[in-house]
Design a protein around this motif. Structure first.
Motif, short mmCIF file in Angstrom:
data_model
loop_
_atom_site.label_atom_id
_atom_site.label_comp_id
_atom_site.label_asym_id
_atom_site.label_seq_id
_atom_site.Cartn_x
_atom_site.Cartn_y
_atom_site.Cartn_z
N TYR A 122 -11.94 -11.29 -0.08
CA TYR A 122 -11.40 -10.88 -1.38
C TYR A 122 -11.70 -11.93 -2.44
CZ TYR A 122 -8.73 -7.90 1.76
OH TYR A 122 -8.38 -7.01 2.75
N SER A 123 -11.79 -11.47 -3.68
CA SER A 123 -12.07 -12.36 -4.80
C SER A 123 -10.80 -12.93 -5.41
CB SER A 123 -12.88 -11.62 -5.87
OG SER A 123 -12.14 -10.51 -6.37
N SER A 124 -9.78 -13.12 -4.59
CA SER A 124 -8.50 -13.66 -5.03
C SER A 124 -7.79 -14.26 -3.83
CB SER A 124 -7.62 -12.58 -5.65
OG SER A 124 -6.29 -13.03 -5.83
N PRO A 125 -7.04 -15.35 -4.01
CA PRO A 125 -6.26 -15.87 -2.89
C PRO A 125 -5.07 -14.99 -2.54
CG PRO A 125 -5.78 -17.11 -4.87
CD PRO A 125 -6.92 -16.19 -5.21
N ASP A 126 -4.71 -14.07 -3.43
CA ASP A 126 -3.58 -13.16 -3.19
C ASP A 126 -3.93 -11.82 -3.82
OD1 ASP A 126 -1.18 -12.09 -2.52
OD2 ASP A 126 0.03 -13.29 -3.90
N PRO A 127 -4.73 -11.00 -3.11
CA PRO A 127 -5.25 -9.76 -3.71
C PRO A 127 -4.20 -8.69 -3.97
CG PRO A 127 -5.80 -9.86 -1.38
CD PRO A 127 -5.22 -11.20 -1.72
N SER A 128 -3.03 -8.82 -3.40
CA SER A 128 -1.95 -7.82 -3.44
C SER A 128 -2.42 -6.51 -2.79
CB SER A 128 -1.43 -7.58 -4.86
OG SER A 128 -2.37 -6.92 -5.65
N LEU A 129 -1.47 -5.67 -2.46
CA LEU A 129 -1.79 -4.46 -1.71
C LEU A 129 -0.80 -3.36 -2.04
CD1 LEU A 129 -3.15 -2.90 0.70
CD2 LEU A 129 -1.50 -4.08 2.20
N GLN A 130 -1.33 -2.17 -2.35
CA GLN A 130 -0.48 -1.00 -2.51
C GLN A 130 -1.10 0.14 -1.71
OE1 GLN A 130 0.11 0.81 -6.44
NE2 GLN A 130 2.23 1.19 -5.88
N ILE A 131 -0.37 0.58 -0.69
CA ILE A 131 -0.83 1.68 0.17
C ILE A 131 -0.32 2.99 -0.39
CG2 ILE A 131 -0.72 2.66 2.49
CD1 ILE A 131 -0.50 -0.16 3.59
N TYR A 132 -1.22 3.94 -0.57
CA TYR A 132 -0.90 5.21 -1.21
C TYR A 132 0.26 5.92 -0.54
CZ TYR A 132 -1.58 9.98 -2.97
OH TYR A 132 -1.40 11.21 -3.54
N ASP A 133 0.24 5.97 0.81
CA ASP A 133 1.29 6.71 1.53
C ASP A 133 2.66 6.09 1.31
OD1 ASP A 133 -0.37 8.66 3.41
OD2 ASP A 133 -1.37 6.71 3.42
N TYR A 134 2.73 4.76 1.35
CA TYR A 134 4.01 4.09 1.12
C TYR A 134 4.46 4.29 -0.33
CZ TYR A 134 3.82 1.65 5.61
OH TYR A 134 3.79 1.36 6.94
N ALA A 135 3.49 4.20 -1.25
CA ALA A 135 3.84 4.35 -2.67
C ALA A 135 4.38 5.74 -2.97
CB ALA A 135 2.62 4.06 -3.54
N LEU A 136 3.82 6.76 -2.29
CA LEU A 136 4.19 8.13 -2.59
C LEU A 136 5.41 8.60 -1.81
CD1 LEU A 136 3.34 10.55 -4.31
CD2 LEU A 136 1.84 11.27 -2.45
N PHE A 137 5.52 8.17 -0.55
CA PHE A 137 6.60 8.70 0.28
C PHE A 137 7.60 7.64 0.74
CE2 PHE A 137 2.83 11.41 1.08
CZ PHE A 137 3.29 12.55 0.44
N GLY A 138 7.28 6.36 0.56
CA GLY A 138 8.20 5.31 0.96
C GLY A 138 8.92 4.71 -0.23
N ASN A 139 9.16 5.52 -1.24
CA ASN A 139 9.78 5.04 -2.48
C ASN A 139 11.20 5.58 -2.62
OD1 ASN A 139 9.68 7.70 -3.77
ND2 ASN A 139 7.47 7.36 -3.83
N THR A 140 11.84 5.26 -3.74
CA THR A 140 13.20 5.73 -4.00
C THR A 140 13.25 6.95 -4.91
OG1 THR A 140 13.37 4.17 -5.84
CG2 THR A 140 14.16 3.41 -3.70
N LEU A 141 12.09 7.56 -5.19
CA LEU A 141 12.07 8.77 -6.00
C LEU A 141 12.69 9.93 -5.21
CD1 LEU A 141 8.44 8.58 -7.47
CD2 LEU A 141 10.59 8.17 -8.70
N SER A 142 13.27 10.85 -5.94
CA SER A 142 13.87 12.01 -5.29
C SER A 142 12.79 12.94 -4.76
CB SER A 142 14.74 12.78 -6.29
OG SER A 142 13.93 13.38 -7.30
N VAL A 143 13.18 13.75 -3.76
CA VAL A 143 12.26 14.75 -3.21
C VAL A 143 11.81 15.70 -4.31
CG1 VAL A 143 12.09 16.72 -1.63
CG2 VAL A 143 13.23 14.61 -0.89
N GLU A 144 12.73 16.06 -5.20
CA GLU A 144 12.40 17.00 -6.27
C GLU A 144 11.31 16.43 -7.18
OE1 GLU A 144 15.40 16.21 -5.29
OE2 GLU A 144 16.05 18.14 -4.44
#
Length: 220
Positions: free
Chosen positions: A172-194
């Motif tokens: 990676y071109s950074s010592p801390d590239p960070s990571l966001q996984i689509y599945d966790y972002a979409l379904f592992g969040n605190t948003l309501s089902v609706e």
């Protein structure tokens, strides 16, 4: 007669003097080993006192063996970013290792802070990313010795297309590239089902199943 206006003097400030306060600490000295006991800053971790720095700070065996398997993706992830490898602080580099078991996948994800270069050392995978401008997918089959690059911030993935475990190292071109996984972002969040249903057009029952699968957890 009106008083003369005071002359205006333009002072040319060297560009580097404006940039350096916001640049990585390591750019102004030989190195800046991360002091992980102190909070990170926008330019990286503060430097560990030079008197306490040793050779081990520039060494890591974090990628010598497979990392923990992340379910349900059936893929092991080992990381050598600044949090595991303090010597890369401020140097604009880091690495990970993925061991993708048969049928396994590195799910759609993004690294907001870095571009990524993948190098396959065993097995066969399919790798690709999606353009943010056109939504065109760029996909390639990779085997031992092959390289593929994922531009910074773009959604990308890998999955095993063989019958044995595939292994790849990622730089990676950074010592801390960070990571966001689509599945966790979409379904592992605190948003309501609706809300998720309205935004994705996915059936509510399926959303509830996926929320139960991923839970409200942090990204590995």
């Amino acid at each position: 007669m009106a008083p003369k206006a005071a002359p205006v003097h333009l002072v040319l400030v060297p560009l580097h003097s404006l940039v350096l306060p916001f640049s990585s600490l390591a750019l102004t000295q030989d190195f800046c080993v991360a002091d992980l006991l102190r909070p990170a800053t926008p330019s990286g971790y503060p430097c560990k006192p030079k008197a306490l720095v040793g050779s081990d700070d520039f060494y890591s065996d974090a990628l010598a063996k497979p990392g923990p398997v992340i379910q349900p993706f059936n893929t092991g992830l080992a990381s050598a970013t600044v949090k595991q490898f303090p010597g890369v602080n401020g140097l604009g580099i880091s690495a990970t290792r993925v061991d993708i078991k048969p049928g396994g996948v590195v799910p759609m994800h993004t690294h907001p802070e870095a571009s990524e270069l993948i190098f396959v050392i065993q097995g066969n995978i399919s790798a690709g990313f999606i353009s943010a401008e056109t939504n065109k997918a760029y996909v390639k089959k990779l085997g031992k010795g092959d390289l593929f690059v994922f531009p910074q911030g773009l959604l990308h993935f890998q999955y095993n297309i063989g019958n044995s475990t595939a292994i790849a190292f990622n730089a990676y071109s950074s010592p801390d590239p960070s990571l966001q996984i689509y599945d966790y972002a979409l379904f592992g969040n605190t948003l309501s089902v609706e809300y998720v249903a309205k935004g994705t057009f996915i059936d509510r029952k399926e959303i509830m199943r996926l929320k139960a699968l991923f839970g409200i957890v942090s990204v590995p």
